[in-house]
Design an enzyme around this catalytic site. Structure first.
Site, PDB file in Angstrom:
ATOM      1  N   SER A 128       0.869  -1.176   0.000  1.00  0.00           N
ATOM      2  CA  SER A 128       0.000   0.000   0.000  1.00  0.00           C
ATOM      3  C   SER A 128       0.904   1.223   0.000  1.00  0.00           C
ATOM      4  O   SER A 128       2.052   1.151   0.469  1.00  0.00           O
ATOM      5  CB  SER A 128      -0.848   0.004   1.279  1.00  0.00           C
ATOM      6  OG  SER A 128      -1.488   1.251   1.446  1.00  0.00           O
ATOM      7  N   TYR A 141      -1.236  -1.067  10.503  1.00  0.00           N
ATOM      8  CA  TYR A 141      -1.404  -1.310   9.065  1.00  0.00           C
ATOM      9  C   TYR A 141      -0.169  -0.842   8.304  1.00  0.00           C
ATOM     10  O   TYR A 141       0.374  -1.584   7.462  1.00  0.00           O
ATOM     11  CB  TYR A 141      -2.660  -0.587   8.557  1.00  0.00           C
ATOM     12  CG  TYR A 141      -2.900  -0.766   7.081  1.00  0.00           C
ATOM     13  CD1 TYR A 141      -3.312  -1.996   6.571  1.00  0.00           C
ATOM     14  CD2 TYR A 141      -2.710   0.280   6.173  1.00  0.00           C
ATOM     15  CE1 TYR A 141      -3.530  -2.181   5.208  1.00  0.00           C
ATOM     16  CE2 TYR A 141      -2.923   0.108   4.820  1.00  0.00           C
ATOM     17  CZ  TYR A 141      -3.336  -1.115   4.341  1.00  0.00           C
ATOM     18  OH  TYR A 141      -3.539  -1.296   2.987  1.00  0.00           O
TER      19      TYR A 141
HETATM   20  N1  LIG Z   1      -8.907  -0.400  -0.176  1.00  0.00           N
HETATM   21  C1  LIG Z   1      -7.875   0.421  -0.155  1.00  0.00           C
HETATM   22  O1  LIG Z   1      -8.051   1.659  -0.096  1.00  0.00           O
HETATM   23  C2  LIG Z   1      -6.464  -0.098  -0.235  1.00  0.00           C
HETATM   24  C3  LIG Z   1      -5.420   0.805  -0.402  1.00  0.00           C
HETATM   25  C4  LIG Z   1      -4.117   0.329  -0.502  1.00  0.00           C
HETATM   26  C5  LIG Z   1      -3.865  -1.015  -0.406  1.00  0.00           C
HETATM   27  N2  LIG Z   1      -4.883  -1.878  -0.214  1.00  0.00           N
HETATM   28  C6  LIG Z   1      -4.554  -3.302  -0.144  1.00  0.00           C
HETATM   29  O2  LIG Z   1      -5.013  -3.901  -1.327  1.00  0.00           O
HETATM   30  C7  LIG Z   1      -5.423  -5.244  -1.060  1.00  0.00           C
HETATM   31  C8  LIG Z   1      -6.864  -5.416  -1.515  1.00  0.00           C
HETATM   32  O3  LIG Z   1      -7.659  -4.495  -0.779  1.00  0.00           O
HETATM   33  P1  LIG Z   1      -9.251  -4.441  -0.940  1.00  0.00           P
HETATM   34  O4  LIG Z   1      -9.664  -3.063  -0.564  1.00  0.00           O
HETATM   35  O5  LIG Z   1      -9.625  -5.037  -2.236  1.00  0.00           O
HETATM   36  O6  LIG Z   1      -9.659  -5.412   0.272  1.00  0.00           O
HETATM   37  P2  LIG Z   1     -11.100  -5.924   0.698  1.00  0.00           P
HETATM   38  O7  LIG Z   1     -12.170  -5.534  -0.251  1.00  0.00           O
HETATM   39  O8  LIG Z   1     -11.261  -5.575   2.146  1.00  0.00           O
HETATM   40  O9  LIG Z   1     -10.889  -7.513   0.574  1.00  0.00           O
HETATM   41  C9  LIG Z   1      -9.915  -8.146   1.332  1.00  0.00           C
HETATM   42  C10 LIG Z   1      -9.794  -9.576   0.847  1.00  0.00           C
HETATM   43  O10 LIG Z   1      -8.798 -10.215   1.649  1.00  0.00           O
HETATM   44  C11 LIG Z   1      -9.327 -11.440   2.133  1.00  0.00           C
HETATM   45  N3  LIG Z   1      -8.748 -11.731   3.429  1.00  0.00           N
HETATM   46  C12 LIG Z   1      -8.676 -10.941   4.521  1.00  0.00           C
HETATM   47  N4  LIG Z   1      -8.100 -11.577   5.536  1.00  0.00           N
HETATM   48  C13 LIG Z   1      -7.804 -12.826   5.075  1.00  0.00           C
HETATM   49  C14 LIG Z   1      -7.208 -13.962   5.657  1.00  0.00           C
HETATM   50  N5  LIG Z   1      -6.783 -13.968   6.934  1.00  0.00           N
HETATM   51  N6  LIG Z   1      -7.067 -15.070   4.907  1.00  0.00           N
HETATM   52  C15 LIG Z   1      -7.484 -15.099   3.621  1.00  0.00           C
HETATM   53  N7  LIG Z   1      -8.044 -14.052   3.014  1.00  0.00           N
HETATM   54  C16 LIG Z   1      -8.217 -12.935   3.739  1.00  0.00           C
HETATM   55  C17 LIG Z   1     -10.835 -11.177   2.265  1.00  0.00           C
HETATM   56  O11 LIG Z   1     -11.550 -12.387   2.186  1.00  0.00           O
HETATM   57  P3  LIG Z   1     -12.246 -13.127   3.420  1.00  0.00           P
HETATM   58  O12 LIG Z   1     -12.744 -12.078   4.366  1.00  0.00           O
HETATM   59  O13 LIG Z   1     -13.312 -13.939   2.765  1.00  0.00           O
HETATM   60  O14 LIG Z   1     -11.161 -13.963   3.990  1.00  0.00           O
HETATM   61  C18 LIG Z   1     -11.088 -10.356   1.009  1.00  0.00           C
HETATM   62  O15 LIG Z   1     -11.265 -11.213  -0.101  1.00  0.00           O
HETATM   63  C19 LIG Z   1      -5.214  -5.449   0.448  1.00  0.00           C
HETATM   64  O16 LIG Z   1      -3.963  -6.044   0.666  1.00  0.00           O
HETATM   65  C20 LIG Z   1      -5.219  -4.041   0.988  1.00  0.00           C
HETATM   66  O17 LIG Z   1      -4.487  -3.939   2.199  1.00  0.00           O
HETATM   67  C21 LIG Z   1      -6.183  -1.461  -0.135  1.00  0.00           C
END
Ligand SMILES: NC(=O)c1ccc[n+]([C@@H]2O[C@H](COP(=O)([O-])OP(=O)(O)OC[C@H]3O[C@@H](n4cnc5c(N)ncnc54)[C@H](OP(=O)(O)O)[C@@H]3O)[C@@H](O)[C@H]2O)c1
Length: 266
Positions: A128, A141
């Site tokens: 991130s 985080y």
């Molecule tokens: N959203 C943002 O603004 C943002 C910004 C920068 C970086 N990111 C990063 O980008 C990536 C994707 O983010 P997103 O916003 O698409 O996330 P999201 O919509 O919250 O989805 C997170 C995914 O991770 C899975 N997950 C969480 N904990 C897990 C575990 N212990 N084991 C297996 N799967 C797990 C969840 O599935 P289950 O709950 O079904 O396990 C879900 O499919 C993440 O790494 C996040 O930190 C996000």
């Protein structure tokens, strides 16, 4: 035999957009998360990435279906979280580290033996922009995502001379469910010193995510990275100001950078 990809975090957000996108491009795709996924062209695998044994079982299932092949791992699973260093329950912080750092570690250990057999193995770890800096009230985080960057940098050097390439992808804000589903310490639990700034920082973060990039856009950018013949160490995906922030953090004197961030987060 099509190329085989494992997409983690396939039940939501970026992973959920990316897994079917790869399937439409002819990949055999496995989508891994704790919840089962039902996506076109995607085989669901269920595991908690913080649990190395569960991940190994999922990999055995994958390799059984793919005839031992694995060509790409796109690691999108991750969790956020908010609170003050002074009072956020350690257990909450540990869970973030378990998922984001140890989950990435477990995933590398579970997938590298198969990935290294591929003539064109690719591993994209998602960090991130927050992993490039310390953001107030997001310490666990930021630390977990900084650890993912360091893991990726080390692994790249370790894999020199192999056919496997690794890159770290650092997106800015993405409009997904991540804020709604993550732990956010109630403001009332914070000392008065922090409370008002915490509320402002948390509101700013939630607003940024709400108006962030679409998951589909980020998924498309990750496919472009995956297609490259020669992967660089880092890819930042985001608005120009977010891209510049990772550079500014490195180039500006420490106090000047703190001033910029404090203007941004209140
Ligand atoms: N959203 C943002 O603004 C943002 C910004 C920068 C970086 N990111 C990063 O980008 C990536 C994707 O983010 P997103 O916003 O698409 O996330 P999201 O919509 O919250 O989805 C997170 C995914 O991770 C899975 N997950 C969480 N904990 C897990 C575990 N212990 N084991 C297996 N799967 C797990 C969840 O599935 P289950 O709950 O079904 O396990 C879900 O499919 C993440 O790494 C996040 O930190 C996000």
């Amino acid at each position: 035999m099509p190329n085989v990809a494992l997409v983690t975090g396939a039940s939501s957000g970026v992973g959920e957009a990316l897994a079917p996108l790869l399937a439409t491009r002819g990949w055999m795709v496995f989508g891994l998360s704790r919840r089962a996924v039902s996506l076109p062209g995607v085989t669901s695998l269920q595991a908690d990435i913080g649990d190395a044994a569960a991940l190994d079982r999922a990999m055995t299932e994958l390799l059984g279906i793919s005839d031992g092949r694995l060509d790409a791992v796109l690691h999108c699973a991750g969790v956020g979280g908010a609170g003050a260093v002074e009072s956020m329950p350690a257990e909450r912080a540990r869970r973030i580290m378990d998922t984001n750092f140890w989950g990435s570690w477990n995933l590398c250990q579970a997938t590298l033996p198969a990935l290294r057999r591929s003539p064109r193995g690719r591993l994209l770890l998602v960090s991130s922009i927050a992993g490039h800096m310390g953001i107030p009230f997001r310490s666990a985080y930021c630390a977990s995502k900084a650890a993912v960057i360091a893991l990726s940098d080390s692994l790249r050097l370790e894999l020199r001379g192999s056919t496997t390439q690794v890159a770290c992808v650092s997106p800015g804000d993405i409009a997904t469910n991540s804020i709604a589903t993550q732990y956010r310490q109630p403001a009332a639990e914070l000392d008065e010193l922090y409370r008002e700034r915490y509320r402002r920082a948390d509101d700013a973060m939630a607003g940024n995510v709400e108006h962030g990039m679409s998951a589909a856009f980020v998924a498309g950018e990750m496919v472009k990275i995956l297609d490259k013949d020669d992967l660089g160490p880092h890819y930042v995906i985001g608005a120009p100001v977010q891209k510049i922030s990772t550079l500014a953090q490195r180039l500006l004197p420490g106090r000047a950078w703190e001033w910029v961030l404090s203007r941004y987060y209140g």
